[in-house]
Every structure is written in C-alpha cells, then in structure tokens.
Write a protein that holds these residues in place. Structure first.
Motif: not given
Length: 66
Positions: A3-23
């Motif tokens: 019920p509280k699973y938000d695929a879009g939110k999870n993907l955004k969190e992964q994208m943000d983390a990936a970008v931060a690590l890449y930087e």
C-alpha cells in the motif's frame, strides 16, 4: 504492490544517490555496489536521469524563448 510502496519515489531516491556518488568521482561499479544494483540497472537509471534533464531543459528553452 504494498500500500505505501511508491516506485517513482524509490527511483528518484536511487537517481539522487547515484548522481551524488557520481559527482564524488566514484566509479560506476562502486556506485552500483553502494546502491545494491547491477551495472546494467545503474546504467538505466543514469540514462533516465539524463533524459529527464534533457526534457526539462527543452521545456525551459521553449518557455523562455516564447
């Protein structure tokens, strides 16, 4: 789905983390390891982030030149 699973939110969190690590100049393999992803999944996330940024830029250019 949960019920509280938000695929879009999870993907955004992964994208943000990936970008931060890449930087921080981390290698793609170390980013994938940190996010518990395989290299192909990380490449897809980076591609989606890039497309999103390009789309936002194009949108901004259209509105700023009107």
């Amino acid at each position: 789905m949960k019920p509280k699973y938000d695929a879009g939110k999870n993907l955004k969190e992964q994208m943000d983390a990936a970008v931060a690590l890449y930087e921080e100049n981390c290698s793609l393999q170390s980013i994938a390891d940190a996010l518990n992803l395989n290299a192909n999944a990380l490449k897809q996330i980076i591609t989606m982030q890039h497309r999103s940024n390009v789309n936002l830029l194009m949108q901004w250019l259209r509105t700023s030149t009107s």
